[in-house]
Write an enzyme that holds these catalytic residues in place. Structure first.
Site, PDB file in Angstrom:
ATOM      1  N   LYS A  80       1.123  -1.103  -0.193  1.00  0.00           N
ATOM      2  CA  LYS A  80      -0.094  -0.081  -0.157  1.00  0.00           C
ATOM      3  C   LYS A  80       0.578   1.218  -0.041  1.00  0.00           C
ATOM      4  O   LYS A  80       2.005   1.559  -0.145  1.00  0.00           O
ATOM      5  CB  LYS A  80      -0.742   0.065   1.329  1.00  0.00           C
ATOM      6  CG  LYS A  80      -1.820  -1.246   1.410  1.00  0.00           C
ATOM      7  CD  LYS A  80      -2.920  -1.307  -0.267  1.00  0.00           C
ATOM      8  CE  LYS A  80      -3.958  -0.410   0.032  1.00  0.00           C
ATOM      9  NZ  LYS A  80      -4.437  -0.518  -1.394  1.00  0.00           N
ATOM     10  N   HIS A  99      -2.286   3.901  -6.518  1.00  0.00           N
ATOM     11  CA  HIS A  99      -3.094   4.058  -6.727  1.00  0.00           C
ATOM     12  C   HIS A  99      -3.172   6.083  -6.986  1.00  0.00           C
ATOM     13  O   HIS A  99      -3.488   6.973  -7.008  1.00  0.00           O
ATOM     14  CB  HIS A  99      -3.606   4.064  -5.472  1.00  0.00           C
ATOM     15  CG  HIS A  99      -3.847   2.928  -5.126  1.00  0.00           C
ATOM     16  ND1 HIS A  99      -4.672   1.858  -5.685  1.00  0.00           N
ATOM     17  CD2 HIS A  99      -3.259   1.897  -3.751  1.00  0.00           C
ATOM     18  CE1 HIS A  99      -4.274   0.733  -4.944  1.00  0.00           C
ATOM     19  NE2 HIS A  99      -4.228   1.182  -3.508  1.00  0.00           N
TER      20      HIS A  99
END
Length: 368
Positions: A80, A99
């Site tokens: 992440k 992301h």
């Protein structure tokens, strides 16, 4: 002449409640056995695998969050996002889910750090084979656990109406999770109708699999994919289900699946799980919310003129509910591609990922 060694540096995950790892001890063992890799592992108390599991297969253990001081040739590997409130330049090559390639909120800030540090991003979401299919993904377990949360949230509404949904904690294995769901459904004495959007993909197949394993009858599992959505939303059929699980992969603008007007009217729907989590994407097909939920606050109460409550889950790392199984599956799928890292200047998966990074950097100048 000795063969150059590829140095992978597995960083500590800092996202709250993240227990998965990009590299499992078993995959590290196989990489080290290949003879072309060195692996450094940061100590991490939250990771599902104990530090000793990595040491036992030959990895070098170092302090957590020390990757900034790693040698220049180390490839910083994680899952992440990097720690928040840090805008320092990134000089290393990173492998991670960043992301930032679909214009998510703050995407330019993320890419700018690599540009300023002359680093490089290999985004895990965009490591693709010759057919354009992702080489590794958490999709199945994202759908699997998303379906579990959706069914459990519906059960909570039936059994504890008006009470706050409890904090979600990781499960040791899927059998424990399934048994818990079955017990609650038996206590209620009826079965919900669950609709899965994107049912034929990795993620959707996981959602369908969990519903089946929980004992929900096949006729109560509505499976939609591209053929059913071709007519364009919004879709009244979603309002007829108790639980809606969105598992699509969003690549371009599409009409919304759900609108505020729909949820304000009479409906059966009371739980939405947006596994896709295109929360800050301008093309989010569920435009009735704009924040991610978390494991300690899993459900968002969606304002509605209807008397029936509507709660939405938008946790963006659901597979960490089953961290060992999800990590083992993901890293095993990633292994063949990792073994090509020493040839990353010619291996198509890696050259494609590098090309995409440079394209996204160039697009910052022409995109608002």
């Amino acid at each position: 002449m000795s063969t150059p060694v590829t140095h992978l540096w597995l960083r500590e995950e800092t996202k709250p409640m993240e227990h998965r790892a990009a590299l499992s001890p078993d995959v590290c063992k196989k990489l080290l056995a290949d003879g072309r890799f060195k692996i450094t592992v940061e100590s991490c108390k939250e990771r599902i695998f104990a530090d000793s599991e990595y040491e036992n297969v030959g990895c070098t253990l170092v302090a957590g969050d020390s990757w900034r001081q790693a040698p220049a040739d180390a490839i910083i590997t994680g899952l992440k996002e990097l720690p928040e409130n840090d805008q320092t330049p990134l000089p290393h090559t990173h492998i991670m889910f960043a992301h930032c390639y679909k214009r998510q909120g703050g995407w330019k800030d993320v890419l700018s750090r690599f540009v300023e540090g002359n680093g490089l991003l290999y985004d895990l979401e965009f490591l693709q084979d010759d057919s354009g299919r992702r080489v590794a993904a958490f999709g199945f377990y994202a759908g699997f656990t998303g379906s579990a949360v959706g069914i459990d949230a519906w059960c909570h509404q039936q059994l504890h109406s008006g009470e706050k949904y409890p904090t979600i904690t990781p499960y040791p294995n899927e059998d424990v999770l399934i048994a818990e769901t079955k017990a609650k459904l038996a206590q209620i004495g009826k079965m919900p109708k669950i609709m899965v959007m994107g049912a034929l993909g990795r993620c959707g197949s996981g959602a369908v699999s969990y519903a089946r394993k929980a004992g929900i009858p096949e006729e109560n599992i509505i499976k939609w994919d591209m053929a059913e959505t071709a007519k364009g939303g919004p879709f009244a059929e979603i309002m007829e289900a108790d639980i809606f699980v969105n598992c699509i992969y969003l690549s371009s603008q599409i009409p919304p699946f759900v609108t505020q007007q729909q949820i304000d009217a009479e409906r059966q729907l009371s739980v939405i799980v947006d596994v896709s989590c295109d929360t800050t994407n301008p093309f989010n097909p569920i435009p009735i919310y704009n924040v991610n939920t978390t494991f300690d606050n899993a459900l968002l109460d969606i304002p509605s003129a209807s008397s029936r409550p509507l709660q939405l889950c938008s946790i963006d790392h659901l597979p960490t509910m089953l961290p060992r199984e999800a990590s083992n599956q993901f890293s095993a799928d990633l292994l063949p591609t990792l073994l090509q890292l020493p040839e990353r200047t010619t291996a198509p998966v890696w050259t494609g990922a590098e090309k995409l990074y440079h394209e996204k950097v160039e697009s910052m100048a022409t995109t608002d």
